[in-house]
Structure formats: structure tokens, C-alpha cells
Design an enzyme around this catalytic site. Structure first.
Site, mmCIF file in Angstrom:
data_model
loop_
_atom_site.group_PDB
_atom_site.id
_atom_site.type_symbol
_atom_site.label_atom_id
_atom_site.label_comp_id
_atom_site.label_asym_id
_atom_site.label_seq_id
_atom_site.Cartn_x
_atom_site.Cartn_y
_atom_site.Cartn_z
ATOM 1 N N ARG A 133 0.819 -1.220 0.000
ATOM 2 C CA ARG A 133 0.000 0.000 0.000
ATOM 3 C C ARG A 133 0.848 1.263 0.000
ATOM 4 O O ARG A 133 0.362 2.326 -0.381
ATOM 5 C CB ARG A 133 -0.999 -0.037 1.146
ATOM 6 C CG ARG A 133 -2.100 -1.073 0.863
ATOM 7 C CD ARG A 133 -3.016 -1.217 2.008
ATOM 8 N NE ARG A 133 -2.256 -1.713 3.154
ATOM 9 C CZ ARG A 133 -2.727 -2.487 4.087
ATOM 10 N NH1 ARG A 133 -3.975 -2.871 4.041
ATOM 11 N NH2 ARG A 133 -1.975 -2.881 5.087
ATOM 12 N N GLU A 153 4.859 -8.178 14.926
ATOM 13 C CA GLU A 153 4.246 -8.499 16.217
ATOM 14 C C GLU A 153 4.616 -9.915 16.651
ATOM 15 O O GLU A 153 4.887 -10.169 17.815
ATOM 16 C CB GLU A 153 2.726 -8.345 16.116
ATOM 17 C CG GLU A 153 2.036 -8.395 17.457
ATOM 18 C CD GLU A 153 0.560 -8.061 17.353
ATOM 19 O OE1 GLU A 153 -0.134 -8.288 18.345
ATOM 20 O OE2 GLU A 153 0.102 -7.591 16.293
#
Length: 190
Positions: free
Chosen positions: A78, A115
Site C-alpha cells: 500500500r 508483532e
């Protein structure tokens, strides 16, 4: 030399607030995606709206106009969408940062923390020349891992990061702190 942006008049401030609310209304919240307890901020409705997309690009580019940007850098995928549009709006080139194995010429790589685990980004070894002024663009800053990797790649190639521009900032995840002391401009904050 950077030309300072004049302060907005009260009327202009009101118009800007209305425009930002309009942009935010084009972002869809998807609860429990990709896992339970996460609210995913889906920007695809904004990208499908011509006025919304144009407004987002202008809000992301405007703080960096007249700052001598030589090139815009965006990370897969993106970051490509907003990065190329901002590069076009600023009349500068665009440099892609990709996942391993996607760039055809000699590359350098940078691992970064996710994460749960790590990932790697690559850039062409000749994509940025020493001293070039670089604007890093992405759709979102969350934990900051992708942007830290982009900063490291630019630094290794000798570029000068002028700033970072994102559409969305997930403030509670602290990504801005991880890229400090670099300036982060976020259009919308959650």
C-alpha cells in the site's frame, strides 16, 4: 530552504476539519480481523472513492511541498499506492521497497520486527544516491517496524530522510516513538 506554511484562517480550519471527517468516514472498521480483539482499519473504500483518494494524497503531500524532496519511497504494497501518487503530485521519482526476491537488480536487505516474528524488506542497491532527500510514505503506522526498516535502508544508501507521511496512525501502538527523531505526518489518527 523550506518555505513556512502560513497558519490557517478559522474558516480554512473548519473546512479542513470537515474534509478530514469525510476521509475518516471512508475508512471501514472491521472488528476481529485478522484476529479477535483487533479492529482493522480498511482503507479500500477510501481508495475506491476518487475524491477521497485525491484528498488523501493532497493531505499526505502538502506538508512536504517546497522542502526539496528528491524522491518518494514506499514499501510494498500500500506504500506503492500512496507513494507513487505523492511522487507524481510533487514531480519527483518513486523508489519501491519490496519483499525478498521481487526486485530484479542488486539489492540490500533489512530485517525488521513484526508483532510475531520477523520479516525482510529489500531495495535496489542503486535506488537512492548519497545525499538525496527522501520522503518515506506508507498507508499506516502501527508498531513502526516497516518504517524503521525503510529508514535503515535509506540510511545505508546515504539518503537523507526529510520525513514520513502516512494516511493513518494507530496511536496506541507507539510506532511514532520507534521512528523518532524523524518527523511523522499522519492525516488521520485512531
Amino acid at each position: 530552504m523550506t518555505t513556512p506554511t502560513p497558519p490557517l484562517t478559522p474558516d480554512a480550519q473548519g473546512i479542513e476539519i470537515t474534509m478530514l471527517k469525510q476521509l475518516k468516514s471512508l475508512i471501514r472498521d472491521i472488528p476481529d480481523f485478522p484476529s479477535e480483539g483487533i479492529v482493522f482499519r480498511d482503507i479500500t473504500p477510501l481508495m475506491a472513492d476518487p475524491a477521497g483518494l485525491a484528498m488523501a494524497v493532497e493531505f499526505m503531500a502538502n506538508p512536504f511541498r517546497n522542502t526539496g524532496i528528491d524522491v518518494v519511497l514506499g514499501a510494498e504494497s500500500r506504500g506503492f499506492i500512496f507513494g507513487t501518487a505523492i511522487a507524481r503530485a510533487m514531480n519527483v521519482g518513486f523508489v519501491p521497497v519490496r519483499k525478498p526476491g521481487k526486485l530484479p537488480a542488486d539489492t540490500i536487505s533489512q530485517d525488521y520486527e513484526l508483532e510475531y516474528g520477523t520479516d525482510t524488506l529489500q531495495i535496489h542497491a542503486d535506488a537512492i544516491k548519497p545525499g538525496q532527500r527522501v520522503l518515506i510514505v506508507d498507508d499506516l503506522i502501527a508498531t513502526g517496524g516497516t518504517l524503521v526498516a525503510c529508514l535503515d535502508l535509506v540510511k545505508r544508501l546515504g539518503g537523507d530522510v526529510v520525513g514520513i507521511s502516512v494516511l493513518v496512525e494507530l496511536d496506541a501502538l507507539g510506532g511514532r516513538d520507534k521512528v523518532a527523531p524523524h518527523s511523522v505526518h499522519s492525516v488521520l489518527t485512531y
